[in-house]
Scaffold this active site. Structure first.
Site, PDB file in Angstrom:
ATOM      1  N   HIS A 231       0.847  -1.198   0.000  1.00 47.34           N
ATOM      2  CA  HIS A 231       0.000   0.000   0.000  1.00 47.34           C
ATOM      3  C   HIS A 231       0.879   1.244   0.000  1.00 47.34           C
ATOM      4  O   HIS A 231       1.934   1.273   0.638  1.00 47.34           O
ATOM      5  CB  HIS A 231      -0.914  -0.010   1.227  1.00 47.34           C
ATOM      6  CG  HIS A 231      -1.922   1.086   1.235  1.00 47.34           C
ATOM      7  ND1 HIS A 231      -2.808   1.294   0.205  1.00 47.34           N
ATOM      8  CD2 HIS A 231      -2.172   2.075   2.152  1.00 47.34           C
ATOM      9  CE1 HIS A 231      -3.569   2.331   0.478  1.00 47.34           C
ATOM     10  NE2 HIS A 231      -3.200   2.830   1.648  1.00 47.34           N
TER      11      HIS A 231
ATOM     12  N   HIS B 104      -3.569   8.967   0.986  1.00 48.02           N
ATOM     13  CA  HIS B 104      -3.486   7.677   0.289  1.00 48.02           C
ATOM     14  C   HIS B 104      -4.845   7.304  -0.273  1.00 48.02           C
ATOM     15  O   HIS B 104      -5.886   7.662   0.270  1.00 48.02           O
ATOM     16  CB  HIS B 104      -2.951   6.573   1.221  1.00 48.02           C
ATOM     17  CG  HIS B 104      -3.728   6.388   2.480  1.00 48.02           C
ATOM     18  ND1 HIS B 104      -4.150   5.156   2.921  1.00 48.02           N
ATOM     19  CD2 HIS B 104      -4.161   7.273   3.421  1.00 48.02           C
ATOM     20  CE1 HIS B 104      -4.796   5.277   4.068  1.00 48.02           C
ATOM     21  NE2 HIS B 104      -4.828   6.563   4.392  1.00 48.02           N
TER      22      HIS B 104
ATOM     23  N   CYS C  26      -3.964   2.569  -5.493  1.00 50.73           N
ATOM     24  CA  CYS C  26      -3.140   3.474  -4.680  1.00 50.73           C
ATOM     25  C   CYS C  26      -1.765   3.708  -5.298  1.00 50.73           C
ATOM     26  O   CYS C  26      -1.172   4.786  -5.126  1.00 50.73           O
ATOM     27  CB  CYS C  26      -2.997   2.923  -3.259  1.00 50.73           C
ATOM     28  SG  CYS C  26      -2.141   1.324  -3.147  1.00 50.73           S
TER      29      CYS C  26
END
Length: 225
Positions: free
Chosen positions: A55, A67, A156
């Site tokens: 991530h 994010h 992301c």
């Protein structure tokens, strides 16, 4: 047809990254771990291991990270306090499946979710040079809010690479697509699809819904291989 294939590939992408030796569905009221990372500058690119995937986020300063986070909670409630609470792994995975996400700002601790943080590690992997840190942070701040989401085409990693390098790319998606190409090019996939098609026809009888896939899927794999 194209939408159906995209949906199928996205779900394959989820399960191809699945670690069966982790308990994904346990309640995530875990003890807060210290985030191990060096001194951060506004505009730094952060990455952590988060269940199925790596991530990514952009550091905005003052312990804040922007994010792109899939989350099922906004679909279930309008309670802002619940939505803004830390996104658990269960919420994240359901958000991926439902394709609901936003670019949100969280503390480093909530972003990392107990995992160690890597800083600007992608700079060594990307061919293009990073933009100025302040420009990176401003790009991220302009995009905060609800956003269309696709596990394959805009996740992301696309968000942070657009902010830091000016071009949205995802190396995780590229690796998955390369793996998929290898499977398609393997002629054993053709034989397996024929066997499964015959078994499906035997079980459910001769009909367009059974005979057409039995012919078309092996033929497509053969032509693509």
């Amino acid at each position: 047809m194209l939408d159906s294939l995209t949906f199928l590939f996205e779900k394959l992408f989820i399960f191809s990254n699945l670690n069966l030796f982790k308990s994904l569905w346990q309640e995530e009221e875990e003890e807060e771990c210290a985030v191990r990372c060096p001194a951060l500058r506004r505009g730094d690119l952060l990455e952590v291991q988060r269940t199925l995937f790596v991530h990514y986020g952009i550091y905005l300063g003052e312990n804040r990270v922007a994010h792109l986070m899939p989350d099922i909670m906004p679909v279930l409630t309008n309670n802002k306090q619940l939505i803004q609470s830390v996104v658990t792994n269960k919420r994240l995975i359901l958000g991926c499946i439902y394709k609901n996400a936003s670019i949100r700002v969280d503390s480093i601790e909530d972003f990392a979710y107990g995992a160690p943080v890597l800083v600007n590690d992608m700079d060594m992997k990307m061919k293009c040079q990073a933009l100025a840190n302040e420009d990176v942070a401003r790009r991220a701040e302009r995009l905060i809010g609800a956003i269309p989401y696709s596990l394959l085409w805009y996740n992301c990693e696309h968000f942070v690479t657009y902010c830091r390098y000016g071009t949205p790319v995802s190396q995780q998606t590229e690796r998955f697509c390369n793996s998929l190409k290898s499977v398609i090019r393997d002629q054993r996939s053709v034989a397996l699809s024929v066997v499964l098609g015959v078994m499906y026809t035997i079980c459910f009888g001769l009909a367009p819904s059974t005979t057409l896939p039995t012919f078309l899927i092996p033929f497509t794999l053969w032509m693509a291989g």
